[in-house]
Design a protein around this motif. Structure first.
Motif, PDB file in Angstrom:
ATOM      1  N   LYS B 120     -62.148  32.101  -5.556  1.00 26.59           N
ATOM      2  CA  LYS B 120     -61.522  31.228  -4.567  1.00 26.59           C
ATOM      3  C   LYS B 120     -60.008  31.283  -4.661  1.00 26.59           C
ATOM      4  O   LYS B 120     -59.321  31.293  -3.641  1.00 26.59           O
ATOM      5  N   GLY B 124     -57.943  32.553  -1.645  1.00 30.86           N
ATOM      6  CA  GLY B 124     -57.232  31.490  -0.940  1.00 30.86           C
ATOM      7  C   GLY B 124     -58.198  30.578  -0.220  1.00 30.86           C
ATOM      8  O   GLY B 124     -57.931  29.413  -0.006  1.00 30.86           O
ATOM      9  N   ASN B 125     -59.334  31.075   0.145  1.00 27.98           N
ATOM     10  CA  ASN B 125     -60.357  30.221   0.760  1.00 27.98           C
ATOM     11  C   ASN B 125     -61.709  30.871   0.549  1.00 27.98           C
ATOM     12  O   ASN B 125     -61.802  31.985   0.050  1.00 27.98           O
ATOM     13  N   LEU B 126     -62.733  30.191   0.960  1.00 27.19           N
ATOM     14  CA  LEU B 126     -64.058  30.769   0.722  1.00 27.19           C
ATOM     15  C   LEU B 126     -64.913  30.800   1.972  1.00 27.19           C
ATOM     16  O   LEU B 126     -64.972  29.845   2.710  1.00 27.19           O
ATOM     17  N   PRO B 128     -68.862  31.709   3.516  1.00 24.54           N
ATOM     18  CA  PRO B 128     -70.136  31.058   3.259  1.00 24.54           C
ATOM     19  C   PRO B 128     -70.643  31.262   1.842  1.00 24.54           C
ATOM     20  O   PRO B 128     -71.305  30.403   1.305  1.00 24.54           O
ATOM     21  N   GLN B 129     -70.310  32.391   1.235  1.00 30.84           N
ATOM     22  CA  GLN B 129     -70.858  32.607  -0.109  1.00 30.84           C
ATOM     23  C   GLN B 129     -70.320  31.585  -1.086  1.00 30.84           C
ATOM     24  O   GLN B 129     -69.117  31.497  -1.285  1.00 30.84           O
TER      25      GLN B 129
END
Lengths: 152, 152
Positions: B120, B124-126, B128-129
């Motif tokens: 993450k 910087g972001n995630l 669906p996984q």
DNA sequence: CATTGACTTGGAGCCAGCTCCAAGTTATAT
DNA sequence: ATATAACTTGGAGCTGGCTCCAAGTCAATG
């Protein structure tokens, strides 16, 4: 019926969601109630309906729970896992790094228990030496008056 | 006075014990009450008095607690840490090996969280996984009726 | 149209693990 | 002698995290 057909397969019912996530329906509603999960979309003006990304959120909850995190503590993670751009929220970033550190420490604690067990198994019994943990006692009341008297 | 002097330095008072172990006095008494700790020896026919090995026991408790073990689950460990000859109690031996295995799995889970966090942070972001944990959902009521409906 | 089943809400109840409190005892210091 | 401090016991109360229940809604089915 036409409407029903349109709605059909649009997402998971709470029951299906419960089955897929391993949580009980009650627990899912409870998490919504306490705001851990966002208020679910509703079908036919009442029944909750969940998407895959909702399920992922829930799986993240069970995953974090396994690490011993409290429901409250995991809120920032859940907010994050939606779509946030982490670099946008430096505070969150720090919190997460802190938690990462805590987890690393937890791993160390667990590893020491494993070592403890291994030693015991080899020795057959154990003398006074137990595990070397308990370094950072940070107990102390979480409510009211705080009786604490930190010595140093 | 002479008696008092004789008693002096013979062990730790509950207060000192609390300070040294990081538990509250109340917690120590509570653990005794529920039989997690053996009934403490008494001085002047009332006050508890603790030895180093008692403290070690308590440190073991805080150590096990850190790994998320319930008070009940840790009883066998505490019994063990006294002086038992492990090979004498094959059942206990098995239990402990099982628990060892669980801890190994817990470590793996925690490691996955750390990996999750690292991913993450890099991304910087995630999407669906989320994390791949949540494999062994073994929730389900611990009390009464057990609503469970395992599908398979 | 009455029943069944999946759902809704609100709130009560429950268990673990403490934490707090009141009343009493005993030891030492003034 | 009396006040203070450190303890004792028993039991009530509290938080977190569910779990259970009652009463009601809505949809499809016999």
């Amino acid at each position: 019926m036409s409407l029903a057909e349109a709605d059909l397969q649009q997402g998971y019912s709470i029951k299906e969601t419960a089955e897929r996530t391993g949580m009980s329906e009650d627990t899912i509603r409870y998490y919504e109630k306490i705001g851990l999960l966002p208020r679910a979309k509703r079908k036919g003006n009442s029944h909750r309906i969940y998407s895959d990304s909702d399920l992922n959120r829930m799986l993240l909850v069970t995953c974090l729970k396994k690490t011993g995190m409290s429901l409250d503590d995991m809120r920032p993670y859940l907010d994050l896992s939606l779509d946030a751009d982490l670099s946008q929220y430096p505070e969150l970033h720090v919190m997460i790094l802190n938690h990462r550190q805590k987890i690393i420490e937890q791993i160390a604690s667990l590893q020491q228990i494993v070592d403890f067990i291994d030693v015991k198994i080899e020795q057959g019994n154990l003398g006074p030496q137990t595990c070397e943990l308990a370094g950072d006692r940070k107990q102390m009341p979480r409510g009211r008056k705080a009786k604490a008297k930190a010595k140093a």
